[in-house]
Motif scaffolding. Structure first.
Motif, short mmCIF file in Angstrom:
data_model
loop_
_atom_site.label_atom_id
_atom_site.label_comp_id
_atom_site.label_asym_id
_atom_site.label_seq_id
_atom_site.Cartn_x
_atom_site.Cartn_y
_atom_site.Cartn_z
N VAL A 137 -59.94 -9.35 -3.96
CA VAL A 137 -58.49 -9.30 -3.93
C VAL A 137 -58.00 -8.15 -4.82
CG1 VAL A 137 -58.16 -11.74 -3.42
CG2 VAL A 137 -58.19 -10.98 -5.78
N HIS A 138 -56.88 -7.61 -4.42
CA HIS A 138 -56.18 -6.59 -5.21
C HIS A 138 -54.70 -6.82 -4.99
CE1 HIS A 138 -54.21 -2.65 -5.84
NE2 HIS A 138 -54.96 -2.67 -6.91
N ILE A 139 -54.01 -7.30 -6.03
CA ILE A 139 -52.58 -7.53 -5.92
C ILE A 139 -51.87 -6.84 -7.07
CG2 ILE A 139 -52.74 -9.71 -4.66
CD1 ILE A 139 -52.16 -11.12 -7.36
N THR A 140 -50.61 -6.54 -6.83
CA THR A 140 -49.77 -5.98 -7.89
C THR A 140 -48.70 -7.01 -8.22
OG1 THR A 140 -48.32 -4.90 -6.30
CG2 THR A 140 -50.15 -3.60 -7.17
N GLY A 141 -48.21 -6.94 -9.45
CA GLY A 141 -47.17 -7.87 -9.87
C GLY A 141 -46.39 -7.33 -11.04
N PHE A 142 -45.44 -8.14 -11.46
CA PHE A 142 -44.54 -7.76 -12.56
C PHE A 142 -44.35 -8.97 -13.46
CE2 PHE A 142 -40.40 -7.07 -14.50
CZ PHE A 142 -40.52 -5.76 -14.94
N SER A 143 -44.41 -8.76 -14.76
CA SER A 143 -44.20 -9.83 -15.73
C SER A 143 -43.14 -9.43 -16.73
CB SER A 143 -45.49 -10.15 -16.49
OG SER A 143 -46.48 -10.63 -15.62
N GLN A 144 -42.37 -10.42 -17.14
CA GLN A 144 -41.40 -10.24 -18.22
C GLN A 144 -41.73 -11.29 -19.28
OE1 GLN A 144 -36.60 -10.02 -18.95
NE2 GLN A 144 -37.29 -11.01 -17.11
N LEU A 145 -42.01 -10.83 -20.50
CA LEU A 145 -42.36 -11.72 -21.59
C LEU A 145 -41.22 -11.72 -22.60
CD1 LEU A 145 -45.09 -10.87 -20.24
CD2 LEU A 145 -46.14 -11.16 -22.46
N HIS A 146 -40.82 -12.92 -23.04
CA HIS A 146 -39.72 -13.08 -23.98
C HIS A 146 -40.29 -13.51 -25.33
CE1 HIS A 146 -36.73 -13.35 -20.62
NE2 HIS A 146 -37.80 -13.77 -19.99
N PHE A 147 -39.90 -12.82 -26.41
CA PHE A 147 -40.39 -13.09 -27.75
C PHE A 147 -39.25 -13.45 -28.68
CE2 PHE A 147 -43.45 -10.36 -25.72
CZ PHE A 147 -44.66 -10.87 -26.11
N ASN A 148 -39.55 -14.28 -29.70
CA ASN A 148 -38.55 -14.57 -30.71
C ASN A 148 -38.64 -13.51 -31.82
OD1 ASN A 148 -40.75 -15.31 -32.34
ND2 ASN A 148 -40.34 -17.51 -32.17
N MET A 149 -37.87 -13.67 -32.88
CA MET A 149 -37.82 -12.68 -33.97
C MET A 149 -39.16 -12.49 -34.67
SD MET A 149 -34.96 -11.14 -34.35
CE MET A 149 -35.07 -10.59 -36.04
N GLU A 150 -40.00 -13.52 -34.65
CA GLU A 150 -41.31 -13.44 -35.30
C GLU A 150 -42.37 -12.84 -34.38
OE1 GLU A 150 -39.48 -16.50 -35.41
OE2 GLU A 150 -38.63 -15.71 -37.28
N GLY A 151 -41.99 -12.46 -33.18
CA GLY A 151 -42.93 -11.88 -32.24
C GLY A 151 -43.74 -12.93 -31.50
N GLU A 152 -43.27 -14.19 -31.49
CA GLU A 152 -43.97 -15.26 -30.78
C GLU A 152 -43.44 -15.34 -29.35
OE1 GLU A 152 -44.70 -18.48 -34.33
OE2 GLU A 152 -42.70 -18.35 -33.44
#
Length: 179
Positions: A137-152
């Motif tokens: 398989v070969h797929i492409t995608g997009f992710s959005q990661l949300h972090f708090n002030m401490e970088g968590e």
């Protein structure tokens, strides 16, 4: 072609929105009254993202995700804590032992990371309780990661074409039975 156009438009939109970093953030409760991470925390987030994509490691996640973490895949919540996240990641590692996730675009903007990626692998192991197909398989995608002030990390939104993924594994769609 529509998928690629949509993805390019999405990346351009996020790139433009990063020009106005502090004013474009929503009112996420994790944001500590709308404040954003500093340059040092953003650099740490980028380093974490580099390790996170291709590693299944409990210790990597220790202190890096919040207790109320949630992962959405194409809008559906699939993991709501570190244990569930590791279980989902392990599914892919077992099903695709040679998998690789390559970043084609990464941008840390405020308290978010935007990642365009490519997943490749061969299904030689059991995947989600289904026997291996031996297909690549070969797929492409997009992710959005949300972090708090401490970088968590407290939220992750992943988007990819699941039908394309399943078709590459050899599955097919059949028309509905109208009788």
């Amino acid at each position: 072609m529509k998928w690629q156009t949509f993805l390019i438009a999405l990346v351009v939109l996020f790139f433009i929105s990063c020009k106005n970093e502090t004013k474009s953030l929503d009112n996420d409760v994790q944001m500590d009254n709308g404040k954003i991470m500093g340059i040092k925390e953003q650099a740490e987030v980028k380093n974490f993202v580099d390790q996170y994509l291709n590693t299944i490691n409990d210790t990597l996640l220790d202190g890096r995700i919040t207790d109320n973490y949630i992962r959405y895949m194409n809008g559906i919540p699939i993991a709501t804590n570190k244990t569930e996240l590791n279980a989902k990641m392990t599914l892919y590692a077992i099903g695709f032992p040679n998998y690789s996730i390559d970043k084609t675009f990464t941008e840390v903007c405020g308290n978010r990371a935007f990642i365009q990626w490519e997943f490749t692998g061969t299904n030689t192991g059991e995947f989600a309780e289904v026997i291996a197909t031996g297909k690549k398989v070969h797929i492409t995608g997009f992710s959005q990661l949300h972090f708090n002030m401490e970088g968590e990390l407290f939220q992750e939104d992943i988007y990819f074409n699941q039908l394309d993924f399943l078709q590459q594994l050899g599955y097919s769609l059949s028309p509905p039975n109208l009788n």
